[in-house]
Design an enzyme around this catalytic site. Structure first.
Site, PDB file in Angstrom:
ATOM      1  N   CYS A 118       0.863  -1.163   0.000  1.00  0.00           N
ATOM      2  CA  CYS A 118       0.000   0.000   0.000  1.00  0.00           C
ATOM      3  C   CYS A 118       0.905   1.219   0.000  1.00  0.00           C
ATOM      4  CB  CYS A 118      -0.910   0.010   1.232  1.00  0.00           C
ATOM      5  SG  CYS A 118      -1.998   1.458   1.292  1.00  0.00           S
TER       6      CYS A 118
ATOM      7  N   GLU B 120      -3.244   0.926  -6.920  1.00  0.00           N
ATOM      8  CA  GLU B 120      -2.144   0.030  -7.284  1.00  0.00           C
ATOM      9  C   GLU B 120      -1.944   0.128  -8.786  1.00  0.00           C
ATOM     10  OE1 GLU B 120       0.796  -1.154  -6.428  1.00  0.00           O
ATOM     11  OE2 GLU B 120      -0.243  -1.959  -4.669  1.00  0.00           O
TER      12      GLU B 120
END
Length: 271
Positions: free
Chosen positions: A2, A114
């Site tokens: 993350c 992402e």
């Protein structure tokens, strides 16, 4: 992993969702659609209130700096590298193991970003025709629109170069725990794929479902083996993902338009 996420919910909404007892209006953060490491972020934690008559844990909404600085660190410079802690080793790594047993938090988000390298871009890279392949960002979030509750740790660090009464003498920093990405199908997947989180990236933030919030935040739970049972990934089929503008790749860009779903990837055919 993350490395970037979005957080746009108002503190009063987060307080209601997580049954927060204490938060200070002066700690309110502006909605942030491109949260990057070293920024201040919201975190939910259970901790006694300083100078309170009753030393019981109180659920609080606090502002922490993203990028954990261990209490024993000589300088805070490594914090930007400690934005993630792996669920598989968090109980044994020196930087995280004390926080794992005593200082756990929830870092609320709308979802996380992402990046995926497109197939055409990968082919060019293999052929040596392009050194820096363009990557397509995806936004990953709960399919039902609920809050994305990321498991986190927090830590205190004392800046010994400053006097005790200096407002920046103490740093409170945090890290997001990550786990292996799901290989099962997404609840809602883009028409052209990816069809699972693992096809986007091999790691994902560890999302805590609401039935684990109290146990994760409970400071009386200190046994590492007991706590490791809370690191199980959430049930499959709760997430969705969709392509978003490559504008999110620049941390200077920040606005709700970053969350707009695209009809297809900007960076070429991916799957």
């Amino acid at each position: 992993m993350c490395g970037r996420y979005a957080s746009s919910r108002r503190p009063e909404d987060l307080a209601g969702i997580f049954e927060v007892e204490k938060w200070e209006p002066e700690e309110t953060l502006e909605p942030d659609y491109n949260v990057a490491p070293t920024k201040e972020v919201y975190a939910v934690l259970d901790r006694p209130v300083k100078d309170a008559e009753e030393p019981r844990p109180v659920r609080q909404l606090r502002r922490l700096k993203w990028g954990l600085v261990p209490s024993w660190a000589k300088t805070p410079e490594g914090g930007a590298r400690m934005i993630n802690a792996r669920a598989e080793t968090v109980h044994e790594k020196p930087a995280y193991r004390r926080a794992f047993t005593a200082r756990r938090c929830i870092i609320p988000a709308d979802g996380y970003y992402e990046w995926v390298t497109g197939k055409q871009e990968r082919d060019l890279e293999v052929e040596g025709k392009k050194k820096r392949p363009r990557k397509q960002p995806y936004f990953v979030l709960p399919a039902d629109g609920s809050v994305f509750a990321m498991a986190g740790l927090y830590e205190f660090w004392r800046d010994r170069t400053l006097p005790d009464d200096h407002p920046q003498a103490w740093w409170v920093t945090c890290s997001v725990i990550t786990t292996e990405a799901e290989t099962t199908p997404l609840a809602v997947a883009p028409a052209e794929g990816p069809f699972s989180l693992a096809e986007i990236h091999p790691r994902m933030p560890l999302m805590l479902t609401a039935d684990r919030w109290d146990a994760w935040l409970d400071p009386s739970r200190t046994d590492p083996e007991d706590l490791r049972s809370l690191l199980e990934p959430p049930p499959a089929g709760l997430m969705r993902a969709y392509p978003v503008s490559t504008a999110v790749s620049n941390v200077r860009n920040n606005g709700p338009e970053l969350l707009k779903e695209l009809e297809g990837p900007e960076a070429g055919t991916l799957f």
